[in-house]
Scaffold this motif. Structure first.
Motif, PDB file in Angstrom:
ATOM      1  N   LEU A   1      12.855  -2.327  -0.313  1.00 38.97           N
ATOM      2  CA  LEU A   1      12.752  -2.643   1.112  1.00 38.97           C
ATOM      3  C   LEU A   1      11.844  -3.844   1.342  1.00 38.97           C
ATOM      4  CD1 LEU A   1      12.556   0.922   2.687  1.00 38.97           C
ATOM      5  CD2 LEU A   1      14.457  -0.698   2.816  1.00 38.97           C
ATOM      6  N   ASN A   2      10.765  -3.946   0.573  1.00 38.56           N
ATOM      7  CA  ASN A   2       9.878  -5.104   0.676  1.00 38.56           C
ATOM      8  C   ASN A   2      10.623  -6.390   0.326  1.00 38.56           C
ATOM      9  OD1 ASN A   2       7.752  -3.449   1.357  1.00 38.56           O
ATOM     10  ND2 ASN A   2       6.906  -3.393  -0.718  1.00 38.56           N
ATOM     11  N   ILE A   3      11.418  -6.331  -0.738  1.00 38.01           N
ATOM     12  CA  ILE A   3      12.178  -7.509  -1.160  1.00 38.01           C
ATOM     13  C   ILE A   3      13.173  -7.905  -0.072  1.00 38.01           C
ATOM     14  CG2 ILE A   3      13.907  -8.342  -2.802  1.00 38.01           C
ATOM     15  CD1 ILE A   3      12.396  -6.631  -4.931  1.00 38.01           C
ATOM     16  N   TYR A   4      13.872  -6.922   0.492  1.00 38.66           N
ATOM     17  CA  TYR A   4      14.808  -7.223   1.568  1.00 38.66           C
ATOM     18  C   TYR A   4      14.086  -7.821   2.774  1.00 38.66           C
ATOM     19  CZ  TYR A   4      18.598  -4.772  -0.823  1.00 38.66           C
ATOM     20  OH  TYR A   4      19.553  -4.383  -1.721  1.00 38.66           O
ATOM     21  N   GLY A   5      12.903  -7.313   3.080  1.00 44.14           N
ATOM     22  CA  GLY A   5      12.131  -7.849   4.199  1.00 44.14           C
ATOM     23  C   GLY A   5      11.740  -9.302   3.970  1.00 44.14           C
TER      24      GLY A   5
ATOM     25  N   LEU B   1       0.828  -1.209   0.000  1.00 44.56           N
ATOM     26  CA  LEU B   1       0.000   0.000   0.000  1.00 44.56           C
ATOM     27  C   LEU B   1       0.860   1.255   0.000  1.00 44.56           C
ATOM     28  CD1 LEU B   1      -2.912  -0.960   2.406  1.00 44.56           C
ATOM     29  CD2 LEU B   1      -3.064  -0.513  -0.047  1.00 44.56           C
ATOM     30  N   HIS B   2       1.941   1.231   0.775  1.00 43.84           N
ATOM     31  CA  HIS B   2       2.849   2.379   0.775  1.00 43.84           C
ATOM     32  C   HIS B   2       3.462   2.579  -0.606  1.00 43.84           C
ATOM     33  CE1 HIS B   2       2.749   3.485   4.979  1.00 43.84           C
ATOM     34  NE2 HIS B   2       2.887   2.206   5.314  1.00 43.84           N
ATOM     35  N   SER B   3       3.817   1.491  -1.276  1.00 44.50           N
ATOM     36  CA  SER B   3       4.384   1.586  -2.621  1.00 44.50           C
ATOM     37  C   SER B   3       3.375   2.148  -3.596  1.00 44.50           C
ATOM     38  CB  SER B   3       4.838   0.212  -3.103  1.00 44.50           C
ATOM     39  OG  SER B   3       5.895  -0.261  -2.329  1.00 44.50           O
ATOM     40  N   MET B   4       2.128   1.683  -3.502  1.00 41.20           N
ATOM     41  CA  MET B   4       1.093   2.184  -4.403  1.00 41.20           C
ATOM     42  C   MET B   4       0.835   3.668  -4.157  1.00 41.20           C
ATOM     43  SD  MET B   4      -1.499  -1.075  -4.348  1.00 41.20           S
ATOM     44  CE  MET B   4      -2.877  -0.111  -4.862  1.00 41.20           C
ATOM     45  N   ARG B   5       0.847   4.061  -2.909  1.00 37.25           N
ATOM     46  CA  ARG B   5       0.643   5.470  -2.569  1.00 37.25           C
ATOM     47  C   ARG B   5       1.766   6.315  -3.159  1.00 37.25           C
ATOM     48  NH1 ARG B   5       0.358   5.852   3.395  1.00 37.25           N
ATOM     49  NH2 ARG B   5      -1.414   4.499   3.075  1.00 37.25           N
ATOM     50  N   GLY B   6       2.991   5.768  -3.166  1.00 37.07           N
ATOM     51  CA  GLY B   6       4.130   6.496  -3.710  1.00 37.07           C
ATOM     52  C   GLY B   6       4.048   6.685  -5.211  1.00 37.07           C
ATOM     53  N   THR B   7       3.433   5.761  -5.943  1.00 39.05           N
ATOM     54  CA  THR B   7       3.357   5.893  -7.404  1.00 39.05           C
ATOM     55  C   THR B   7       2.369   6.961  -7.822  1.00 39.05           C
ATOM     56  OG1 THR B   7       1.707   4.125  -7.529  1.00 39.05           O
ATOM     57  CG2 THR B   7       4.015   3.511  -7.830  1.00 39.05           C
ATOM     58  N   MET B   8       1.481   7.362  -6.942  1.00 39.98           N
ATOM     59  CA  MET B   8       0.474   8.353  -7.293  1.00 39.98           C
ATOM     60  C   MET B   8       0.974   9.788  -7.162  1.00 39.98           C
ATOM     61  SD  MET B   8      -2.859   6.769  -5.530  1.00 39.98           S
ATOM     62  CE  MET B   8      -3.278   5.065  -5.692  1.00 39.98           C
TER      63      MET B   8
ATOM     64  N   GLN C   1       8.992  11.963  -7.867  1.00 40.50           N
ATOM     65  CA  GLN C   1       9.548  11.687  -6.537  1.00 40.50           C
ATOM     66  C   GLN C   1       8.845  10.496  -5.913  1.00 40.50           C
ATOM     67  OE1 GLN C   1       9.141  15.396  -4.480  1.00 40.50           O
ATOM     68  NE2 GLN C   1      11.224  16.037  -5.004  1.00 40.50           N
ATOM     69  N   GLY C   2       7.559  10.397  -6.146  1.00 44.01           N
ATOM     70  CA  GLY C   2       6.810   9.256  -5.635  1.00 44.01           C
ATOM     71  C   GLY C   2       7.263   7.960  -6.270  1.00 44.01           C
ATOM     72  N   THR C   3       7.628   8.014  -7.549  1.00 40.94           N
ATOM     73  CA  THR C   3       8.107   6.820  -8.244  1.00 40.94           C
ATOM     74  C   THR C   3       9.413   6.338  -7.629  1.00 40.94           C
ATOM     75  OG1 THR C   3       7.057   7.581 -10.273  1.00 40.94           O
ATOM     76  CG2 THR C   3       8.703   5.859 -10.487  1.00 40.94           C
ATOM     77  N   MET C   4      10.307   7.286  -7.336  1.00 42.49           N
ATOM     78  CA  MET C   4      11.573   6.905  -6.698  1.00 42.49           C
ATOM     79  C   MET C   4      11.321   6.307  -5.311  1.00 42.49           C
ATOM     80  SD  MET C   4      13.955   7.314  -8.800  1.00 42.49           S
ATOM     81  CE  MET C   4      15.373   7.168  -7.754  1.00 42.49           C
ATOM     82  N   ALA C   5      10.411   6.915  -4.590  1.00 44.26           N
ATOM     83  CA  ALA C   5      10.078   6.390  -3.266  1.00 44.26           C
ATOM     84  C   ALA C   5       9.441   5.011  -3.398  1.00 44.26           C
ATOM     85  CB  ALA C   5       9.133   7.339  -2.539  1.00 44.26           C
ATOM     86  N   SER C   6       8.659   4.834  -4.442  1.00 41.08           N
ATOM     87  CA  SER C   6       8.017   3.549  -4.685  1.00 41.08           C
ATOM     88  C   SER C   6       9.063   2.466  -4.963  1.00 41.08           C
ATOM     89  CB  SER C   6       7.050   3.667  -5.853  1.00 41.08           C
ATOM     90  OG  SER C   6       6.496   2.421  -6.162  1.00 41.08           O
TER      91      SER C   6
END
Length: 92
Positions: free
Chosen positions: A56-60, A34-41, A45-50
Motif C-alpha cells: 500500500l505504501n508503494i502504491y501511495g 510505523l504501521h508496517s513496523m508494528r505489523g512485523t512485531m 499474521q503481522g508479517t502478512m499485514a506488514s
C-alpha cells in the motif's frame, strides 16, 4: 531592504505551499512505515499485514508521482498555449 510587493508575497506563498505538501507526504510515509513496523512485531499474521502495508505504501508513492507528473504536464500545456505558435519548418 528589498521592497515587499504582491508578486514577492505570492511567490513566497507558493513556495510555502510546495514545502507543506512535501512535508505532508513525508509524514504520511512515516506513519505508513510505523504501521508496517508494528505489523512485523506480531508474528506470522503481522508479517502478512506488514507486506500488505508495504504494498500500500508503494502504491501511495506511485500515486503521488503520477499526480506530480500530471501537474507537470498541465503546466507544460499551459505554457505551450501561452507561447506564440510558429509553424514547424524542418528546413530553416
Amino acid at each position: 531592504m528589498a521592497e515587499v510587493t504582491n508578486e514577492l508575497l505570492h511567490e513566497l506563498m507558493k513556495q510555502f505551499h510546495q514545502r507543506f505538501d512535501k512535508l505532508d507526504f513525508r509524514v504520511s510515509e512515516i506513519k505508513s512505515e510505523l504501521h508496517s513496523m508494528r505489523g512485523t512485531m506480531v508474528g506470522t499474521q503481522g508479517t502478512m499485514a506488514s507486506v500488505q502495508n508495504d504494498l500500500l505504501n508503494i502504491y501511495g508513492i506511485l500515486d503521488r508521482y503520477d499526480a506530480r507528473l500530471d501537474r507537470i504536464e498541465r503546466r507544460r500545456e499551459l505554457r505551450e498555449l501561452a507561447e506564440p505558435s510558429t509553424p514547424f519548418d524542418p528546413h530553416p
